[in-house]
Scaffold this active site. Structure first.
Site, PDB file in Angstrom:
ATOM      1  N   GLN A  18      21.837  53.614 -44.281  1.00  0.00           N
ATOM      2  CA  GLN A  18      20.908  52.226 -44.434  1.00  0.00           C
ATOM      3  C   GLN A  18      20.912  52.107 -45.501  1.00  0.00           C
ATOM      4  OE1 GLN A  18      20.032  50.783 -41.431  1.00  0.00           O
ATOM      5  NE2 GLN A  18      19.264  49.261 -42.737  1.00  0.00           N
ATOM      6  N   ASP A  39      30.391  52.050 -40.217  1.00  0.00           N
ATOM      7  CA  ASP A  39      29.664  50.866 -40.485  1.00  0.00           C
ATOM      8  C   ASP A  39      30.528  49.985 -41.503  1.00  0.00           C
ATOM      9  OD1 ASP A  39      27.189  49.361 -40.554  1.00  0.00           O
ATOM     10  OD2 ASP A  39      26.575  50.193 -42.353  1.00  0.00           O
ATOM     11  N   LYS A  67      19.270  51.501 -34.273  1.00  0.00           N
ATOM     12  CA  LYS A  67      20.493  51.986 -34.052  1.00  0.00           C
ATOM     13  C   LYS A  67      20.394  53.212 -33.387  1.00  0.00           C
ATOM     14  CE  LYS A  67      21.683  49.452 -38.108  1.00  0.00           C
ATOM     15  NZ  LYS A  67      21.765  49.309 -39.562  1.00  0.00           N
TER      16      LYS A  67
END
Ligand code: NAP
Length: 287
Positions: free
Chosen positions: A100, A123, A56
């Site tokens: 994450q 996200d 990412k």
């Protein structure tokens, strides 16, 4: 194996998304003198998570944005993580935040997600983002289902009026997937671990999304001839949740693993970070 199914090439479509994103980033930098920045937060040392965060960050930098890495130890508490996320949520130099997941077991993951300000939730993991997705309001979609919608759009996949069967109901994948398909006027069935007669339900699907987390769980003979098969699963050994070879014999369109949903997830995260920055810098959002 002979198949006439169209392979939904997430790698290729993700590169197009990232190209357009790079153009937007250049405009942002030219117009504001500021460079968008994604903060990645990694708790612990799970090898797969380390790899995902690195990928990412690389994509972020490839489109001209900055990324900063926040690493916290395996023993981090919920309180410590919430405090860190609150701090970066309030930092004006950071435009998007990726926590994450999964996080270590002692942490209340939901509490940590909810510490992300909605404007920085690139996200799409907060309750706010799920709400805006469900209500059809502006906001950031959860990246995996949002990436799947973009991939289907790139191939002009018909959705309106189709019966979509989503297998899995997690807050970041199955549930928002169902809401996005509903917003595109599919008739949606959501299946989960307590669903009875799962193969019979899947056989009714014009669109089948597998988001289960079990290798090759969806069998080829569950697939209605001509159905669109989206495999969101990513299991050890680069295996998806669908028995690809058998399903491809019946499907009209199908995603490969790897190279299908995964690259679209990352591209959507990067794209949403640039959109968040544009908004925070006071620029008009353009698609
Ligand atoms: P999750 O939170 O573990 O959810 C799995 C879902 O599958 C749950 O809703 C569960 O039902 C359901 N399920 C489990 N066993 C089942 C069964 N026998 N029959 C029907 N449903 C069953 O997983 P997730 O985070 O949604 O992830 C799902 C998969 O997507 C994983 O392989 C993950 O690696 C992958 N993934 C990929 C990406 C990407 O970028 N490619 C991103 C995220 C996730 P219950 O709710 O009843 O327990």
């Amino acid at each position: 194996m002979t198949t006439t199914a169209t392979i939904l090439d997430g790698k290729a479509v993700s590169l197009q998304v990232l190209d357009r994103c790079a153009d937007r980033v250049k405009q942002i930098v030219d117009q504001t003198g500021q460079t968008p920045c994604l903060a990645t937060v990694l708790v612990g040392h799970d090898p797969a998570s380390v790899t995902y965060v690195r990928m990412k960050q690389r994509r972020c930098e490839a489109v001209g944005m900055k990324s900063i890495k926040i690493e916290m130890g395996d023993q981090t508490t919920t309180h410590e993580l919430v405090a860190k996320i609150t701090q970066i949520s309030n930092d004006p130099t950071i435009n998007g935040i990726l926590l994450q997941h999964p996080v270590p077991k002692q942490i209340d993951e939901r509490a940590a997600f909810e510490a992300i300000l909605p404007d920085k939730d690139v996200d799409g993991v907060t309750i706010h983002s799920f709400g805006t997705t469900s209500f059809g309001l502006p906001g950031f979609g959860s990246c995996t289902p949002a990436g799947i919608m973009r991939l289907m759009d790139a191939y002009n996949t018909p959705i309106a009026g189709r019966h979509a069967v989503v297998i899995g109901r997690s807050p970041i994948l199955g549930k928002p997937m169902a809401m996005m398909l509903l917003a595109s006027h599919a008739t949606v069935t959501i299946c989960h671990s307590k669903t009875q007669n799962l193969p019979d339900i899947v056989k009714q699907g014009d669109i089948v999304v597998a988001a289960v987390g079990r290798p090759e769980f969806v069998k080829g003979d569950w697939i209605k001839p001509g159905a669109v098969v989206i495999d969101a699963g990513y299991n050890v050994g680069n295996v998806g949740d669908v028995d690809f070879d058998a399903a491809a014999e019946r499907a009209s369109m199908i995603t490969p693993v790897p190279g299908g949903v995964g690259p679209m997830t990352i591209a959507t995260l990067i794209d949403q970070t640039s959109l968040a920055a544009a908004k925070q810098f006071g620029l008009t959002e353009k698609e």
